[in-house]
Write an enzyme that holds these catalytic residues in place. Sequence first.
Site, PDB file in Angstrom:
ATOM      1  CE  LYS A  13      49.093  62.853  30.331  1.00 60.76           C
ATOM      2  NZ  LYS A  13      47.865  63.547  29.960  1.00 60.76           N
ATOM      3  NE  ARG A  88      50.930  67.847  27.288  1.00 63.25           N
ATOM      4  CZ  ARG A  88      50.841  67.618  28.611  1.00 63.25           C
ATOM      5  NH1 ARG A  88      51.840  67.102  29.262  1.00 63.25           N
ATOM      6  NH2 ARG A  88      49.728  67.884  29.238  1.00 63.25           N
ATOM      7  NE  ARG A 127      43.731  68.134  37.195  1.00 57.35           N
ATOM      8  CZ  ARG A 127      44.310  67.686  36.098  1.00 57.35           C
ATOM      9  NH1 ARG A 127      44.477  66.398  35.902  1.00 57.35           N
ATOM     10  NH2 ARG A 127      44.719  68.527  35.188  1.00 57.35           N
ATOM     11  NE  ARG A 160      47.315  71.720  36.682  1.00 56.22           N
ATOM     12  CZ  ARG A 160      47.621  70.668  35.917  1.00 56.22           C
ATOM     13  NH1 ARG A 160      47.790  69.481  36.473  1.00 56.22           N
ATOM     14  NH2 ARG A 160      47.744  70.781  34.624  1.00 56.22           N
ATOM     15  NE  ARG A 171      45.595  71.644  30.448  1.00 59.92           N
ATOM     16  CZ  ARG A 171      45.253  71.157  31.641  1.00 59.92           C
ATOM     17  NH1 ARG A 171      44.390  71.813  32.394  1.00 59.92           N
ATOM     18  NH2 ARG A 171      45.769  70.038  32.070  1.00 59.92           N
TER      19      ARG A 171
HETATM   20  P1  AMP Z   1      50.054  68.450  32.765  1.00 62.92           P
HETATM   21  O1  AMP Z   1      50.362  68.596  34.212  1.00 62.92           O
HETATM   22  O2  AMP Z   1      50.715  67.237  32.141  1.00 62.92           O
HETATM   23  O3  AMP Z   1      48.592  68.524  32.468  1.00 62.92           O
HETATM   24  O4  AMP Z   1      50.729  69.706  32.013  1.00 62.92           O
HETATM   25  C1  AMP Z   1      50.330  71.018  32.316  1.00 62.92           C
HETATM   26  C2  AMP Z   1      50.881  71.980  31.271  1.00 62.92           C
HETATM   27  O5  AMP Z   1      52.308  71.941  31.284  1.00 62.92           O
HETATM   28  C3  AMP Z   1      50.496  71.678  29.833  1.00 62.92           C
HETATM   29  O6  AMP Z   1      49.211  72.196  29.489  1.00 62.92           O
HETATM   30  C4  AMP Z   1      51.622  72.400  29.082  1.00 62.92           C
HETATM   31  O7  AMP Z   1      51.438  73.798  29.082  1.00 62.92           O
HETATM   32  C5  AMP Z   1      52.825  72.100  29.978  1.00 62.92           C
HETATM   33  N1  AMP Z   1      53.487  70.839  29.581  1.00 62.92           N
HETATM   34  C6  AMP Z   1      53.572  69.685  30.304  1.00 62.92           C
HETATM   35  N2  AMP Z   1      54.239  68.753  29.640  1.00 62.92           N
HETATM   36  C7  AMP Z   1      54.592  69.299  28.446  1.00 62.92           C
HETATM   37  C8  AMP Z   1      55.274  68.844  27.298  1.00 62.92           C
HETATM   38  N3  AMP Z   1      55.737  67.591  27.233  1.00 62.92           N
HETATM   39  N4  AMP Z   1      55.448  69.714  26.273  1.00 62.92           N
HETATM   40  C9  AMP Z   1      54.999  70.966  26.319  1.00 62.92           C
HETATM   41  N5  AMP Z   1      54.315  71.472  27.358  1.00 62.92           N
HETATM   42  C10 AMP Z   1      54.127  70.660  28.422  1.00 62.92           C
END
Ligand code: AMP
Length: 216
Positions: A13, A88, A127, A160, A171
Amino acid sequence: MNLVFLGPPGVGKGTQSALVAKELGLLHLATGDLLRAAGRAGTKTGLEAKTYMDAGLLVPDEVVNRLVRERMEQGDAEKGVLLDGYPRTTAQALALDATLKALGRVIDGVFDLQAPDAVLVERISGRRTCGKCHAAYHVKFAPSKKGDLCAKCGGALVQRSDDELVTVKARLEVYRKDTAGVSEHYRKSGTYALIDSNRPIDTVTADVLGRAKKLS
Ligand code: AMP
């Protein structure tokens, strides 16, 4: 034009959103990036969010909804937004509908990127991110020309904290439990497209761009 990118962690994404947003001149709004930046800045919201993120859990809806709404109200969002990693949960999808209504906008396209679990785990575990400029790499698919250092700024590449295997599994479970249902919210709307993300990056980008250009 306003676009939403859905899909599990590791599906690409972030990579695809950045490429498509640049090509279409949209603001790339990634909630994960917003939350990580808030964590680095040490704000109360950022530090609270980090505890959820490090455990592989979703940050509470009201926190994320507020961040997105505030960001979408800024002037540079008027050109159109590509939402990456939001909504989400179904509650977030409903909050986004309300935010868009208040701003007099609509979602033009929803792209749901999918790939098999084994592919997701391989993509996530390889990553790496630059600790300084946050450029993204992958040890196998997109290695830095400078080894463990960032090819752009020379910063050290790090994993990360939520990309470690045990957190990745959490996740993926959260995705299945809370996020997979968001697709249903959009599936009936006519703006929804399922994208096979288990293809080379360029092929996926061309597929998404081809569809997005037909929307405008
Ligand atoms: P990402 O970078 O999109 O993989 O997001 C990393 C982490 O940020 C996720 O595992 C969640 O803990 C948090 N996060 C990102 N976007 C959301 C969202 N829309 N709602 C809740 N938590 C989020």
